[in-house]
Design a protein around this motif. Structure first.
Motif: not given
Length: 319
Positions: A115-118, A128-129, A245-251, A272-277
């Motif tokens: 979310g903070k990166h967005a 959706i992803p 933290s990976t706890s911040e992942m939306i999906f 599958i790279p899961m996105g960046t903070p």
């Protein structure tokens, strides 16, 4: 057994485990075990049970894991002289690292998953992803050069958790998704921003030559209890530029596996790279980008550190 390393030693590509700077070649250890038991086809048995190619290893699933346990148990009982002469045990400093998987069937990246990166990018949260492909030809091992193309001065970093699929499948449920994960690694989704943002899709800006650092190891799931609560930091030279933290992942990982497997079959070795903070370079004032001579590192709790030097492309427009 739990930290796999894909590497070159004395001109050969090998697969082993690494602990405290010591690499155990599981294929050679298993072959030595079978030879000690009187098997004449020990090399063939080792290739069938613990192949040196990590993709083939993952495709074998539990069969390879059980053989690895046997091989490591045997190697631990060897004298230092026997282990060294057989090439079974070597120093990590004597090997050349490769990406944990050099030829993954697919690399499916998740965009805008923090979310903070967005927010820093001025983008809304997606319901959706958002996915995009990365090609295996762009992968760079730990210690390998990240190349700044002569066509751009806007090369950015994105430290990410990478999920590696073990058991493939289609229409995988959220409840069963984690059973399909083999392990985890670190990814730096280096992005050429001016190429990425000149269109409405990500492919070009995410697939420049030598722009996909991946490694240093593949940490199997029995080593990592919860991939959803890991600190992730990116350091440019000596300054921390991302700290999340990976706890911040939306999906989360089950969400993504369920979503992707609904439209394409996942296969062993898919990454599958899961996105960046938050903390990427293009959102800063003034923007901050990678330059030749820089050093970029991504560290994830429990997985280690992925460090790469940054160099200028040695193939210019006039060549």
């Amino acid at each position: 057994m739990t930290k796999l390393i894909n590497y070159i030693y004395r001109g050969e590509r090998r697969l082993g485990t690494v602990k405290d700077g010591v690499v155990t070649d599981i294929n050679r250890a298993y072959a030595a075990l079978r030879r000690s038991e009187g098997e004449t086809a020990h090399a063939e048995l080792a290739a069938a049970h613990v192949p040196s190619d990590p993709l083939k290893f993952l495709q074998l699933g539990s069969k390879a894991l059980e053989a690895t346990k046997e091989a490591l148990h045997y190697a631990e009982a060897l004298s230092d002289e026997d282990a060294g002469q057989g090439g079974i045990v070597v120093s990590e400093g004597d090997v050349t690292l490769l990406p944990p998987i050099t030829n993954p069937p697919k690399i499916v990246c998740v965009a805008r998953n923090y979310g903070k990166h967005a927010a820093e990018a001025g983008k809304p949260l997606s319901e959706i992803p958002i996915l995009f492909p990365r090609f295996a030809a762009t992968l760079v091992p730990a210690g390998g050069n990240v190349v700044v193309p002569r066509a751009s001065k806007e090369v950015d970093w994105e430290g990410e958790l990478a999920v590696v699929i073990g058991q493939g499948g289609r229409h995988i449920s959220r409840e069963n998704a984690m059973d399909h994960v083999a392990g985890y690694s670190i990814f730096n989704d280096v992005s050429v921003r001016d190429r990425q943002f000149r269109v409405n899709q990500y492919t070009e800006g995410k697939n420049f030559h030598a722009s996909g650092p991946f490694g240093p190891h593949l940490v199997l799931t029995d080593e990592l209890a919860d991939p959803h609560s890991l600190r992730i930091t990116t350091t440019l030279n000596d300054a921390i530029v991302q700290d999340g933290s990976t706890s911040e992942m939306i999906f989360d990982i089950p969400d993504i596996i369920q979503f992707v497997s609904a439209f394409i079959e996942l296969e062993a070795g898919d990454v599958i790279p899961m996105g960046t903070p938050a903390g990427v370079g293009f959102t800063r004032t003034p923007p901050l980008f990678l330059r030749p001579g820089d050093r970029i590192s991504v560290a994830i709790e429990g997985l280690g550190t992925l460090t790469n030097p940054v160099v200028l492309d040695d193939l210019g427009r006039d060549n």
